[in-house]
Design an enzyme around this catalytic site. Structure first.
Site: not given
Length: 419
Positions: A95, A119
């Site tokens: 991310r 995640c």
């Protein structure tokens, strides 16, 4: 696929040196786009760092990596940036890749960044990133899974209030504003130490930033930033994880190389449970003294309790005397470790964003599977507390955020190996 085999029941004793902070080094690496050259030290040896290196190289950066025993040095040369697209193949892995959006846009007037991965712990939308950049004059569309951003001339300073505290959006806004035309005022900003570290690096590069470490940040844009060398701060999440490891194994461990004030909220919670926590020179010592009381916990933006330590703290509470309530206020779906802890004998009931944890006398070793970075290490802590064998699968998550975890634990007496 690799796995960890843990034989628990051994109190951890010794000292652990803390590595550089993953959540600080990644935005600082992205900040290299804003200058010609950036030298970064105390860089942790993590797969997320390798992913960010690959992303920057894909944009045209030249990166020299100097390896030391416990850290990397990176010399990032960005004079020849010639590609403004961050492809899905790289961005899907992490991310933090979204943090090249602000620097590319503010320096080059264009950026195309794939919607990010990382995640699987909830939506974690990019809406706030887009909103603050639009407020600075960017034209942005989302097409085919990509954020297409451009600007006519320099981005413009703005006044912007974040609807909710967002570490990621605060970082992107700061990275964009330092080269924007005029003054930017940001309200309801994240106050995390990693944001402070990024700002300190940018200030050393010549950025004009006021209000660092507060919820209101003022940035006066500069025409250019300078080449500098910067040392990344130590990782409070790694430090907190080993503090909890000392507690759950009934051990006595010195955590070295961390500023006490950035882990004080965890220290106070541990003291509330009956664990002894003592500040020492350049760190903290955690000592189990024979009792472990159940306490309630809520995650909140800094200086509140870190969501990245919630899973590890829950592992500790599974062995407490009494019932604790753990409330997750940052991310939805961040209780994916609960079924695995229950496989080990934990008594946990989840209701929405709350988990009711009834302490048990002992956990039992089992075969368990990691779902994300922090969940994986919570299961390691649980395994260390048992008097039997635990096998942890899908450990690739660990290498994203913990350097030399098995070595650091083994040096304190843990029986843990990767196979």
């Amino acid at each position: 696929m690799q796995k960890l085999i843990i034989y628990g029941g051994k109190p951890l004793r010794g000292s652990i040196n803390i590595s550089g902070a993953k959540n600080a080094v990644l935005p600082i690496m992205a900040a290299s786009i804003l200058t010609d050259k950036l030298h970064i030290t105390n860089v942790p040896k993590l797969t997320d760092v390798s992913t960010m290196k690959g992303l920057l190289r894909s944009h045209g950066a030249d990166i020299e990596t100097i390896e030391h025993q416990d850290e990397f040095e990176l010399i990032i040369n960005t004079r020849n940036i010639n590609n403004f697209t961050a492809d899905y193949d790289i961005v899907r892995k992490m991310r933090a890749s979204i943090w090249v959006l602000g620097p590319l846009l503010t320096k080059y007037g264009k950026a195309k960044v794939s919607l990010p991965g990382g995640c699987a712990i909830g939506a974690r939308q990019v809406d706030l990133h887009i909103a603050v950049l639009k407020a600075m004059g960017a034209m942005i569309e989302i097409e085919g899974g990509y954020i297409n951003a451009s600007s006519k001339g320099r981005l413009k300073g703005t006044h912007f209030i974040f609807d909710k505290v967002s570490v990621g959006a605060t970082i992107n806004a700061i990275l964009a504003a330092v080269l924007a035309e005029g003054e930017t005022l940001l309200f309801n900003c994240g106050r995390e130490p990693e944001i402070v570290d990024l700002c300190n690096c940018l200030i050393k590069m010549g950025a004009d930033i006021i209000g660092v470490g507060t919820s209101e940040i003022t940035i006066k844009g500069k025409d250019a930033l300078n080449k500098v060398s910067y040392k990344v701060l130590s990782d409070r999440i790694e430090a907190g994880t080993y503090m909890l490891a000392a507690a759950i194994t009934k051990g006595d461990v010195k955590i070295c190389g961390i500023d006490y004030h950035i882990i004080e909220n965890l220290a106070l919670k541990l003291i509330e449970t009956g664990i002894k926590v003592v500040p020492i020179d350049n760190g903290v010592q955690v000592i189990y003294e024979g009792k472990l009381n159940a306490v309630n916990l809520e995650t909140n933006p800094y200086p509140g309790f870190a969501t990245d330590l919630q899973a590890q703290f829950m592992s500790l509470m599974t062995l407490s005397s009494g019932v604790s309530m753990i409330t997750e206020n940052i991310f939805e779906n961040r209780f994916m470790h609960v079924p695995e802890l229950c496989r080990m004998g934990a008594d946990i009931l989840v209701r929405g964003n709350k988990a009711i944890v009834r302490g048990v006398e002992m956990l039992k070793g089992a075969e368990v599977m990691a779902s994300d970075l922090r969940a994986s290490v919570s299961l390691i802590l649980a395994g260390l507390s048992t008097n039997s064998k635990t096998v942890l699968h899908r450990i690739y998550h660990l290498d994203r955020g913990f350097q030399d975890l098995e070595k650091k634990l083994s040096n304190c007496g843990a029986d843990i190996k990767r196979v």
